[in-house]
Design an enzyme around this catalytic site. Structure first.
Site, mmCIF file in Angstrom:
data_model
loop_
_atom_site.group_PDB
_atom_site.id
_atom_site.type_symbol
_atom_site.label_atom_id
_atom_site.label_comp_id
_atom_site.label_asym_id
_atom_site.label_seq_id
_atom_site.Cartn_x
_atom_site.Cartn_y
_atom_site.Cartn_z
ATOM 1 N N GLU A 94 0.824 -1.209 0.000
ATOM 2 C CA GLU A 94 0.000 0.000 0.000
ATOM 3 C C GLU A 94 0.861 1.264 0.000
ATOM 4 O O GLU A 94 0.576 2.230 -0.719
ATOM 5 C CB GLU A 94 -0.879 -0.014 1.244
ATOM 6 N N GLU A 216 -12.638 8.881 11.611
ATOM 7 C CA GLU A 216 -12.784 8.675 10.159
ATOM 8 C C GLU A 216 -13.621 9.792 9.537
ATOM 9 O O GLU A 216 -13.290 10.314 8.476
ATOM 10 C CB GLU A 216 -13.424 7.314 9.858
HETATM 11 C C1 LIG Z 1 -7.877 7.347 7.503
HETATM 12 C C2 LIG Z 1 -7.771 5.936 7.049
HETATM 13 N N1 LIG Z 1 -8.601 5.027 7.575
HETATM 14 C C3 LIG Z 1 -8.539 3.734 7.197
HETATM 15 C C4 LIG Z 1 -7.627 3.323 6.254
HETATM 16 C C5 LIG Z 1 -7.612 1.872 5.828
HETATM 17 O O1 LIG Z 1 -6.375 1.310 5.802
HETATM 18 C C6 LIG Z 1 -6.762 4.310 5.723
HETATM 19 N N2 LIG Z 1 -5.845 4.000 4.781
HETATM 20 N N3 LIG Z 1 -6.868 5.590 6.134
#
Ligand SMILES: Cc1ncc(CO)c(N)n1
Length: 226
Positions: A94, A216
């Protein structure tokens, strides 16, 4: 214990998703994500998200390492380690993907300053890395963090969505059936841990779940430039 559950065979996690539905939906159906899925997204917001999320994912590595360590110490199921190690391997992939994507959008990743919502989220992650935080609490938070992205980005892959072609790779990264399967494996681990947990741990895990949803939501707002 059984009476604390909101309904029959539903696991603890599913019952929390149900009882915190409004907040869950605010985190998983944010205007930023809806904007990707209907093609109206502001590309400068997408670029801001990209750079900020790179910072977040870098912080996510030590967090996952702390979850792995807790699994090694406290889990009674060997498959936890395998699942989490798979997660760690995807994080490495990632981070490389973020660097590639950033160069495609001409977004610079070095010297980026984390914004307030990001800093607060990273600080929350750090609080969960402490050794005194129970495995059940940490794995619940981990499940929630991954699942918000899975739910959000799978929305953008719906047959009715109008996600711009150049954003499809992003949406597939977290919205794919494969990532959905991974999230369900994490949910099973969390449910199993919570079944055996004390009421104090259960309360802390629920709190962590709600905190993730709030962070989030704030992270999406920040990406929108609010
Ligand atoms: C803020 C955020 N929440 C979750 C993920 C999931 O890996 C991410 N990449 N970034």
């Amino acid at each position: 214990m059984e009476s604390r559950r909101s309904s029959g065979d539903m696991g603890r996690i599913a019952s929390w998703v149900k009882s915190h539905r409004p907040m869950y939906d605010r985190a998983t159906q944010h205007p930023f994500v809806v904007g990707i899925s209907d093609g109206s997204v502001d590309l400068s917001a997408f670029k801001r998200w990209l750079a900020q999320d790179y910072i977040f994912v870098k912080e996510f590595v030590p967090f996952l390492a702390s979850v792995l360590l807790k699994a090694w110490k406290h889990s009674d199921d060997e498959s936890d380690m395998e699942i989490l190690l798979g997660g760690m391997a995807s994080l490495s992939d990632e981070l490389a993907w973020f660097r590639k994507e950033a160069s495609k959008w001409d977004v610079k990743l070095v010297g980026i300053v984390p914004q307030k919502a990001n800093l607060e989220y990273c600080r929350f992650l750090q609080s969960l890395m402490l050794p005194e935080v129970d495995y059940a609490v940490a794995i619940t938070a981990f499940w929630a963090i991954e699942t918000v992205y899975q739910e959000s980005f799978s929305l953008c892959l719906d047959s009715s969505s109008k996600t711009p072609e150049e954003l499809m790779e992003t949406c597939q990264r977290w919205g794919s059936a494969n990532f959905g399967h991974y999230c369900r494996s994490l949910q099973k681990i969390a449910d199993r841990c919570l079944e055996k947990a004390s009421s104090d741990i259960i309360r802390k895990a629920e709190e962590a779940f709600v905190c993730v949803l709030e962070h989030e939501f704030n992270f999406w707002n920040m990406s929108c430039g609010e």
